[in-house]
Design a protein around this motif. Structure first.
Motif, PDB file in Angstrom:
ATOM      1  N   ASN A 249       0.836  -1.101  -0.097  1.00 57.39           N
ATOM      2  CA  ASN A 249       0.048  -0.029   0.071  1.00 57.39           C
ATOM      3  C   ASN A 249       0.983   1.227   0.070  1.00 57.39           C
ATOM      4  O   ASN A 249       0.680   2.296  -0.692  1.00 57.39           O
ATOM      5  CB  ASN A 249      -0.854   0.020   1.142  1.00 57.39           C
ATOM      6  CG  ASN A 249      -2.076  -1.204   1.082  1.00 57.39           C
ATOM      7  OD1 ASN A 249      -2.394  -1.366  -0.001  1.00 57.39           O
ATOM      8  ND2 ASN A 249      -2.386  -1.346   2.238  1.00 57.39           N
TER       9      ASN A 249
ATOM     10  N   TRP B 131       2.264   2.292  -3.225  1.00 59.60           N
ATOM     11  CA  TRP B 131       1.337   3.000  -4.403  1.00 59.60           C
ATOM     12  C   TRP B 131       0.737   4.250  -3.835  1.00 59.60           C
ATOM     13  O   TRP B 131       0.307   4.952  -4.694  1.00 59.60           O
ATOM     14  CB  TRP B 131      -0.147   2.169  -4.312  1.00 59.60           C
ATOM     15  CG  TRP B 131       0.322   1.012  -5.365  1.00 59.60           C
ATOM     16  CD1 TRP B 131       0.532  -0.359  -5.002  1.00 59.60           C
ATOM     17  CD2 TRP B 131       0.039   1.013  -6.902  1.00 59.60           C
ATOM     18  NE1 TRP B 131       0.519  -1.220  -6.190  1.00 59.60           N
ATOM     19  CE2 TRP B 131       0.301  -0.452  -7.204  1.00 59.60           C
ATOM     20  CE3 TRP B 131      -0.092   1.877  -7.732  1.00 59.60           C
ATOM     21  CZ2 TRP B 131       0.431  -0.490  -8.557  1.00 59.60           C
ATOM     22  CZ3 TRP B 131      -0.150   1.657  -8.951  1.00 59.60           C
ATOM     23  CH2 TRP B 131       0.362   0.066  -9.226  1.00 59.60           C
ATOM     24  N   THR B 132       1.196   4.764  -2.807  1.00 54.51           N
ATOM     25  CA  THR B 132       0.826   6.061  -2.158  1.00 54.51           C
ATOM     26  C   THR B 132       2.049   7.096  -2.089  1.00 54.51           C
ATOM     27  O   THR B 132       1.716   8.427  -2.287  1.00 54.51           O
ATOM     28  CB  THR B 132       0.289   6.117  -0.788  1.00 54.51           C
ATOM     29  OG1 THR B 132       1.346   5.475   0.177  1.00 54.51           O
ATOM     30  CG2 THR B 132      -0.841   5.275  -0.472  1.00 54.51           C
TER      31      THR B 132
ATOM     32  N   SER C 260       4.017  10.943  -9.619  1.00 58.08           N
ATOM     33  CA  SER C 260       3.406  10.205  -8.505  1.00 58.08           C
ATOM     34  C   SER C 260       3.695   8.445  -8.904  1.00 58.08           C
ATOM     35  O   SER C 260       3.969   8.467  -9.864  1.00 58.08           O
ATOM     36  CB  SER C 260       1.854  10.482  -8.526  1.00 58.08           C
ATOM     37  OG  SER C 260       1.279   9.745  -9.849  1.00 58.08           O
ATOM     38  N   SER C 261       3.504   7.714  -7.609  1.00 59.95           N
ATOM     39  CA  SER C 261       3.795   6.288  -8.070  1.00 59.95           C
ATOM     40  C   SER C 261       2.935   5.781  -8.995  1.00 59.95           C
ATOM     41  O   SER C 261       3.331   4.797  -9.843  1.00 59.95           O
ATOM     42  CB  SER C 261       3.643   5.739  -6.718  1.00 59.95           C
ATOM     43  OG  SER C 261       2.321   5.660  -6.332  1.00 59.95           O
ATOM     44  N   SER C 262       1.482   6.067  -9.145  1.00 62.58           N
ATOM     45  CA  SER C 262       0.679   5.555 -10.030  1.00 62.58           C
ATOM     46  C   SER C 262       0.964   5.951 -11.510  1.00 62.58           C
ATOM     47  O   SER C 262       0.897   5.249 -12.454  1.00 62.58           O
ATOM     48  CB  SER C 262      -0.760   5.933  -9.758  1.00 62.58           C
ATOM     49  OG  SER C 262      -0.843   7.478  -9.824  1.00 62.58           O
ATOM     50  N   MET C 263       1.609   7.076 -11.613  1.00 59.42           N
ATOM     51  CA  MET C 263       1.823   7.423 -12.964  1.00 59.42           C
ATOM     52  C   MET C 263       3.041   6.862 -13.465  1.00 59.42           C
ATOM     53  O   MET C 263       3.432   6.482 -14.570  1.00 59.42           O
ATOM     54  CB  MET C 263       1.950   9.221 -12.897  1.00 59.42           C
ATOM     55  CG  MET C 263       2.505   9.570 -14.296  1.00 59.42           C
ATOM     56  SD  MET C 263       1.228   9.473 -15.559  1.00 59.42           S
ATOM     57  CE  MET C 263      -0.089  10.648 -15.172  1.00 59.42           C
ATOM     58  N   CYS C 264       4.123   6.683 -12.452  1.00 56.31           N
ATOM     59  CA  CYS C 264       5.360   6.009 -12.726  1.00 56.31           C
ATOM     60  C   CYS C 264       5.274   4.619 -13.223  1.00 56.31           C
ATOM     61  O   CYS C 264       5.764   4.159 -14.109  1.00 56.31           O
ATOM     62  CB  CYS C 264       6.162   6.069 -11.265  1.00 56.31           C
ATOM     63  SG  CYS C 264       7.957   5.251 -11.565  1.00 56.31           S
ATOM     64  N   PHE C 265       4.329   3.931 -12.417  1.00 56.14           N
ATOM     65  CA  PHE C 265       3.953   2.716 -12.930  1.00 56.14           C
ATOM     66  C   PHE C 265       3.473   2.419 -14.123  1.00 56.14           C
ATOM     67  O   PHE C 265       3.560   1.601 -15.001  1.00 56.14           O
ATOM     68  CB  PHE C 265       3.533   1.826 -11.661  1.00 56.14           C
ATOM     69  CG  PHE C 265       4.321   1.575 -10.343  1.00 56.14           C
ATOM     70  CD1 PHE C 265       5.496   1.091 -10.561  1.00 56.14           C
ATOM     71  CD2 PHE C 265       3.936   2.098  -9.079  1.00 56.14           C
ATOM     72  CE1 PHE C 265       6.485   1.008  -9.618  1.00 56.14           C
ATOM     73  CE2 PHE C 265       4.883   1.958  -8.206  1.00 56.14           C
ATOM     74  CZ  PHE C 265       5.934   1.559  -8.302  1.00 56.14           C
ATOM     75  N   THR C 266       2.550   3.359 -14.265  1.00 60.24           N
ATOM     76  CA  THR C 266       1.754   3.479 -15.580  1.00 60.24           C
ATOM     77  C   THR C 266       2.705   3.464 -17.008  1.00 60.24           C
ATOM     78  O   THR C 266       2.503   3.028 -17.753  1.00 60.24           O
ATOM     79  CB  THR C 266       0.588   4.594 -15.536  1.00 60.24           C
ATOM     80  OG1 THR C 266      -0.291   4.192 -14.582  1.00 60.24           O
ATOM     81  CG2 THR C 266      -0.099   4.525 -17.063  1.00 60.24           C
TER      82      THR C 266
ATOM     83  N   THR D 204       3.600  -5.270 -13.107  1.00 58.04           N
ATOM     84  CA  THR D 204       3.137  -5.580 -11.597  1.00 58.04           C
ATOM     85  C   THR D 204       4.249  -5.966 -10.566  1.00 58.04           C
ATOM     86  O   THR D 204       3.830  -5.391  -9.484  1.00 58.04           O
ATOM     87  CB  THR D 204       2.046  -6.820 -11.905  1.00 58.04           C
ATOM     88  OG1 THR D 204       1.161  -6.641 -12.924  1.00 58.04           O
ATOM     89  CG2 THR D 204       1.257  -6.929 -10.670  1.00 58.04           C
TER      90      THR D 204
ATOM     91  N   ALA E 235       5.863  -2.837  -9.316  1.00 57.27           N
ATOM     92  CA  ALA E 235       4.755  -1.897  -8.457  1.00 57.27           C
ATOM     93  C   ALA E 235       4.358  -2.523  -7.291  1.00 57.27           C
ATOM     94  O   ALA E 235       4.159  -1.736  -6.293  1.00 57.27           O
ATOM     95  CB  ALA E 235       3.512  -1.999  -9.259  1.00 57.27           C
TER      96      ALA E 235
END
Length: 315
Positions: A5, A8-9, A93-99, A161, A164
């Motif tokens: 968690n 991802w934040t 951001s982590s979400s943008m990074c992993f995307t 995955t 991440a």
């Protein structure tokens, strides 16, 4: 689970390239020019293939698909490169990074498969000329193109995955975009088995396709050497030379970064090599496929003549 968690934040910091205040604007403008020329060159190929019936062959269909892919491929990383050149170290951001990580590798693996399909097309055209149009019908072309995208975006799920879900203790990525090795260096745990899985998945995608391409070009070479005249041999080789150049550029840099062990290279090496396959190759592809290409030059002339006719005379 808390570690996952937390992963991802949090946000990451892209280090980008270290450059002086004087060189940074020059590097930014140079990169921006290359990026815009890359977009223009690949769009030019797509529009030309679409509008000129003389290029309605399987080879040019796949070249236009490659150009479409390159538009997305270069646009996945260059905007963050431009941002770091303009502003220095940049937050992502982590979400943008992993995307970004997932999309970049999806497109990269798609290109691997597409280059294999393009080699198959050349093999059938040269080694099976009588059955070529039946074997490479429009429906087959579309199916093969769709299969490369499906395979690429499916194969990238595993490395993206796994990366991440790692727990991260450090935030600064020694790169100008989110890539596997620089991210794994920031993990709180030993990512050794993750690197092995990444190497296996990406190695199979790149390695199997590379072996397939070598095998197909081996068959092409045998067939060409049997042709009766030097002129026919030169013509056959000329239809393959552009593709072979693109394959050499793409695979040389991809093997260096993704098949070798991440720990075997200096930290800054990845981003320098990345410039080759993430920026230079998409920039060169339109040039490689159009330079000294008589069919493309004739297509440009035909399209230009149609435009002149439409406007009622010379431009």
């Amino acid at each position: 689970m808390d570690h996952v968690n937390h992963t991802w934040t949090q946000a990451f910091i892209l280090a980008g390239f270290t450059a002086s205040e004087t060189l940074r604007p020059i590097a930014f403008l140079g990169t921006l020019c290359v990026y815009l020329l890359t977009l223009a060159g690949n769009l030019f190929i797509i529009v030309l293939v679409k509008t000129d019936s003389g290029l309605s062959t399987p080879m040019y269909f796949f070249i236009s698909v490659l150009s479409f892919l390159e538009l997305w491929y270069v646009s996945t990383t260059v905007p963050t490169l431009l941002h770091t050149l303009l502003h220095g170290r940049s937050r992502i951001s982590s979400s943008m990074c992993f995307t970004q990580l997932y999309v970049f590798h999806s497109l990269g693996m798609t290109e691997c498969y597409l280059l294999g399909v393009m080699a198959l097309d050349r093999y059938l055209a040269i080694c099976r000329p009588l059955h070529y149009h039946a074997l490479m019908s429009r429906q087959v072309q579309q199916w093969l193109a769709g299969a490369t995208w499906l395979a690429g975006f499916s194969g990238a799920i595993v490395p993206a995955t796994l990366t991440a879900t790692l727990p991260y203790c450090l935030k600064e990525v020694a790169h100008y975009f989110c890539d596997l090795a620089p991210l794994m260096r920031l993990a709180c745990v030993d990512p050794g088995w993750h690197a092995q899985v990444h190497g296996a998945v990406i190695g199979v995608a790149t390695g199997c396709n590379f072996v397939l391409i070598l095998g197909l070009y081996g068959g092409i070479l045998r067939a060409v050497l049997k042709l009766p005249s030097a002129a026919s041999r030169a013509k056959a080789f000329s239809t393959c030379s552009s593709h072979m150049t693109v394959v050499a550029l793409f695979y040389a840099s991809a093997f260096t970064v993704y098949v070798s062990s991440p720990g075997s290279r200096a930290e800054g090496t990845d981003k320098l090599i990345a410039l080759v396959y993430a920026l230079l190759t998409p920039f060169l592809n339109p040039i490689i496929y159009t330079l000294r290409n008589k069919e493309v030059k004739e297509a440009v002339r035909r399209v230009t003549d149609r435009i002149k006719t439409f406007w009622g005379g010379p431009l």
